[in-house]
Design an enzyme around this catalytic site. Sequence first.
Site, PDB file in Angstrom:
ATOM      1  N   THR A  14       0.832  -1.211   0.000  1.00  0.00           N
ATOM      2  CA  THR A  14       0.000   0.000   0.000  1.00  0.00           C
ATOM      3  C   THR A  14       0.869   1.263   0.000  1.00  0.00           C
ATOM      4  OG1 THR A  14      -1.590  -1.227   1.321  1.00  0.00           O
ATOM      5  CG2 THR A  14      -1.906   1.153   1.211  1.00  0.00           C
ATOM      6  N   LYS A  90       6.203   1.729  12.749  1.00  0.00           N
ATOM      7  CA  LYS A  90       6.044   2.041  14.187  1.00  0.00           C
ATOM      8  C   LYS A  90       6.367   0.842  15.078  1.00  0.00           C
ATOM      9  CE  LYS A  90       1.390   1.018  13.208  1.00  0.00           C
ATOM     10  NZ  LYS A  90       0.997   1.407  11.886  1.00  0.00           N
ATOM     11  N   GLU A 114       8.902  10.091   9.999  1.00  0.00           N
ATOM     12  CA  GLU A 114       7.673  10.898  10.135  1.00  0.00           C
ATOM     13  C   GLU A 114       6.408  10.069   9.931  1.00  0.00           C
ATOM     14  OE1 GLU A 114       5.892  13.547  11.436  1.00  0.00           O
ATOM     15  OE2 GLU A 114       7.497  14.767  10.593  1.00  0.00           O
ATOM     16  N   VAL A 117       4.124   7.860  12.741  1.00  0.00           N
ATOM     17  CA  VAL A 117       3.145   8.372  13.705  1.00  0.00           C
ATOM     18  C   VAL A 117       2.237   9.391  13.023  1.00  0.00           C
ATOM     19  CG1 VAL A 117       2.798   9.540  15.912  1.00  0.00           C
ATOM     20  CG2 VAL A 117       4.865   8.197  15.543  1.00  0.00           C
ATOM     21  N   GLY A 119       0.447   9.547  10.353  1.00  0.00           N
ATOM     22  CA  GLY A 119       0.427   9.721   8.895  1.00  0.00           C
ATOM     23  C   GLY A 119       1.119  10.990   8.438  1.00  0.00           C
ATOM     24  N   ASP A 186      -1.698  -0.291  18.684  1.00  0.00           N
ATOM     25  CA  ASP A 186      -1.153   0.543  17.612  1.00  0.00           C
ATOM     26  C   ASP A 186      -0.883   1.962  18.141  1.00  0.00           C
ATOM     27  OD1 ASP A 186      -1.012   1.121  14.458  1.00  0.00           O
ATOM     28  OD2 ASP A 186      -2.186   2.710  15.392  1.00  0.00           O
ATOM     29  N   LYS A 190       2.809   4.183  18.824  1.00  0.00           N
ATOM     30  CA  LYS A 190       3.046   5.560  18.356  1.00  0.00           C
ATOM     31  C   LYS A 190       3.362   6.484  19.534  1.00  0.00           C
ATOM     32  CE  LYS A 190       0.068   4.776  14.396  1.00  0.00           C
ATOM     33  NZ  LYS A 190      -1.331   4.819  13.939  1.00  0.00           N
ATOM     34  N   GLY A 287      -3.572   6.084   5.091  1.00  0.00           N
ATOM     35  CA  GLY A 287      -3.921   6.136   3.668  1.00  0.00           C
ATOM     36  C   GLY A 287      -2.645   6.134   2.849  1.00  0.00           C
TER      37      GLY A 287
HETATM   38  N1  LIG Z   1      -1.170   1.252   5.351  1.00  0.00           N
HETATM   39  C1  LIG Z   1      -1.172   2.436   5.997  1.00  0.00           C
HETATM   40  O1  LIG Z   1      -2.127   3.234   5.921  1.00  0.00           O
HETATM   41  C2  LIG Z   1       0.044   2.831   6.798  1.00  0.00           C
HETATM   42  C3  LIG Z   1       0.040   4.097   7.438  1.00  0.00           C
HETATM   43  C4  LIG Z   1       1.178   4.493   8.162  1.00  0.00           C
HETATM   44  C5  LIG Z   1       2.264   3.628   8.240  1.00  0.00           C
HETATM   45  N2  LIG Z   1       2.222   2.389   7.634  1.00  0.00           N
HETATM   46  C6  LIG Z   1       3.398   1.535   7.754  1.00  0.00           C
HETATM   47  O2  LIG Z   1       3.995   1.384   6.455  1.00  0.00           O
HETATM   48  C7  LIG Z   1       4.648   0.124   6.377  1.00  0.00           C
HETATM   49  C8  LIG Z   1       4.139  -0.622   5.134  1.00  0.00           C
HETATM   50  O3  LIG Z   1       2.737  -0.844   5.285  1.00  0.00           O
HETATM   51  P1  LIG Z   1       1.824  -1.310   4.041  1.00  0.00           P
HETATM   52  O4  LIG Z   1       0.420  -1.064   4.470  1.00  0.00           O
HETATM   53  O5  LIG Z   1       2.323  -0.724   2.767  1.00  0.00           O
HETATM   54  O6  LIG Z   1       2.115  -2.887   4.039  1.00  0.00           O
HETATM   55  P2  LIG Z   1       1.748  -3.937   2.879  1.00  0.00           P
HETATM   56  O7  LIG Z   1       0.721  -3.370   1.977  1.00  0.00           O
HETATM   57  O8  LIG Z   1       1.486  -5.221   3.574  1.00  0.00           O
HETATM   58  O9  LIG Z   1       3.118  -4.082   2.031  1.00  0.00           O
HETATM   59  C9  LIG Z   1       4.251  -4.703   2.551  1.00  0.00           C
HETATM   60  C10 LIG Z   1       5.283  -4.851   1.438  1.00  0.00           C
HETATM   61  O10 LIG Z   1       6.450  -5.427   2.037  1.00  0.00           O
HETATM   62  C11 LIG Z   1       6.819  -6.606   1.316  1.00  0.00           C
HETATM   63  N3  LIG Z   1       7.374  -7.599   2.222  1.00  0.00           N
HETATM   64  C12 LIG Z   1       6.755  -8.219   3.260  1.00  0.00           C
HETATM   65  N4  LIG Z   1       7.610  -9.093   3.853  1.00  0.00           N
HETATM   66  C13 LIG Z   1       8.759  -9.036   3.137  1.00  0.00           C
HETATM   67  C14 LIG Z   1       9.988  -9.715   3.228  1.00  0.00           C
HETATM   68  N5  LIG Z   1      10.210 -10.647   4.173  1.00  0.00           N
HETATM   69  N6  LIG Z   1      10.968  -9.417   2.349  1.00  0.00           N
HETATM   70  C15 LIG Z   1      10.761  -8.492   1.370  1.00  0.00           C
HETATM   71  N7  LIG Z   1       9.600  -7.811   1.228  1.00  0.00           N
HETATM   72  C16 LIG Z   1       8.610  -8.086   2.107  1.00  0.00           C
HETATM   73  C17 LIG Z   1       5.539  -7.107   0.700  1.00  0.00           C
HETATM   74  O11 LIG Z   1       5.921  -7.916  -0.401  1.00  0.00           O
HETATM   75  P3  LIG Z   1       4.859  -8.682  -1.337  1.00  0.00           P
HETATM   76  O12 LIG Z   1       4.348  -7.575  -2.233  1.00  0.00           O
HETATM   77  O13 LIG Z   1       5.686  -9.679  -2.060  1.00  0.00           O
HETATM   78  O14 LIG Z   1       3.841  -9.248  -0.407  1.00  0.00           O
HETATM   79  C18 LIG Z   1       4.841  -5.796   0.320  1.00  0.00           C
HETATM   80  O15 LIG Z   1       5.343  -5.330  -0.929  1.00  0.00           O
HETATM   81  C19 LIG Z   1       4.362  -0.586   7.717  1.00  0.00           C
HETATM   82  O16 LIG Z   1       5.431  -0.370   8.599  1.00  0.00           O
HETATM   83  C20 LIG Z   1       3.106   0.126   8.237  1.00  0.00           C
HETATM   84  O17 LIG Z   1       2.996   0.083   9.643  1.00  0.00           O
HETATM   85  C21 LIG Z   1       1.137   1.993   6.906  1.00  0.00           C
END
Ligand SMILES: NC(=O)c1ccc[n+]([C@@H]2O[C@H](COP(=O)([O-])OP(=O)(O)OC[C@H]3O[C@@H](n4cnc5c(N)ncnc54)[C@H](OP(=O)(O)O)[C@@H]3O)[C@@H](O)[C@H]2O)c1
Length: 406
Positions: A14, A90, A114, A117, A119, A186, A190, A287
């Site tokens: 995402t 986080k 940044e 915590v 967004g 969560d 943060k 997001g």
């Molecule tokens: N989603 C939100 O709104 C949001 C907001 C603030 C912060 N965050 C933070 O942003 C970070 C990413 O979140 P996300 O929502 O983007 O997660 P996500 O959609 O689950 O994407 C994770 C990515 O990491 C890859 N991955 C997972 N395990 C791996 C491994 N062992 N080796 C190599 N690549 C690996 C996955 O690969 P595959 O594509 O092959 O599965 C995928 O491309 C997290 O720390 C989350 O807490 C997210």
Amino acid sequence: MSEPFRIGLLGHGTIGGAFDELLLERTEAVQAVTGRRPEIAGILTRSRGDFDDILGRSDLIVELIGGLEPAREYVLRAMAAGKHVVTANKQLLSQHGDELWDAAREHGVQLRFEASVAGVVPVVRVLSESLAAAHVDRIHGIVNGTTNYILSEMASRGCSYAEALADAQQLGYAEADPSEDVNGKDAAAKMAILARLAFGAAVTLSDVSYEGIEHLTADDLAYARELGLSLKLIGTAERTGEGISVRVHPVFLYGSHPLASVNGPFNAVTIESEAITEVTLSGPGAGGSQTASAVLGDVVSAMIPPPSLPGAVHRLPIVTDVTSAFYLHLEVADRPGVLAQIAERLGLQGASVKSVVQRGLGENARLVMVVHPILESRFFAAVDLIGHLDFMRSPPRAIRVIEEEF
Ligand SMILES: NC(=O)c1ccc[n+]([C@@H]2O[C@H](COP(=O)([O-])OP(=O)(O)OC[C@H]3O[C@@H](n4cnc5c(N)ncnc54)[C@H](OP(=O)(O)O)[C@@H]3O)[C@@H](O)[C@H]2O)c1
């Protein structure tokens, strides 16, 4: 022409996917600000790319895999290789922050976070740069958009927790498994990160006490409205006489508190310090494109020298028993002397009542009161005594209240 600035992107889900797109869209703007053209040197997912190869070709690593391992190993290896790191993770920072900040200092690289915590709300930057020399006394934060959306819906529509959660899932504000959002973990992660920044103290997730919103009812919100209160899941980090306290609880706020009007999936943080009185920052808490924009902001900062390194931390005692005002909801048999006996139990522990609402329910009555600030251990001792009175019809329900008005 200067050399391009090469970014190794770990994770393409995402946030990683949104960051990749945003970087492409904003390449010229970043070049105009930094003097170097950013480009993706390589992308690592579970099925694509090789970490060592990407590291060797990158000036900076963006970690958007999430979770503890292998994210921790990759971040440490990147810093050991002299590369700046930007992360939104986080979990990793709240559990292994000291190890990571020590490594950043040791290798003279930047670790920017940044997006970990609130967004796109620039609270990390404000605490670590704008207010770096301020003596921060307290932070209150709505740092989880899922729970804020659920509580806002319960308050505005009078629906149950389960109904509001189902809506949040349908609209994409809650994950299929929302447990870490709704149980407060969560937000606790943060708040550990914010407390470290605000107080320069080593705080980890295990130092943060937290409670979620699963047990809250539409009744709590209805009564609160009569008392002029709104209910939020609030993270608090504050200095106390003896040390610091970091915690996450459902809390009632009076209408004039800056966080009381923050509704829906939004995040907001108030920072209090004698010198500045109070600053509130608010905006979208999650997001893809919003979080990616916070990540890009960190990349731009890392591209502009000189790097600012995180300061060393000191140890401050973690205090678990703090003072708070409370909302107390009691269902009792409607007979003479009940209120006096409750008041006596509260009085025994030094609790005094600020306001009471009473409702008849046939043979029973509902008493909803707000109790003036009192040490939490003493309040819960009074609640325990009240819970054993023979006229109680269900266990007492207590929720903290923030009384400050600005
Ligand atoms: N989603 C939100 O709104 C949001 C907001 C603030 C912060 N965050 C933070 O942003 C970070 C990413 O979140 P996300 O929502 O983007 O997660 P996500 O959609 O689950 O994407 C994770 C990515 O990491 C890859 N991955 C997972 N395990 C791996 C491994 N062992 N080796 C190599 N690549 C690996 C996955 O690969 P595959 O594509 O092959 O599965 C995928 O491309 C997290 O720390 C989350 O807490 C997210």
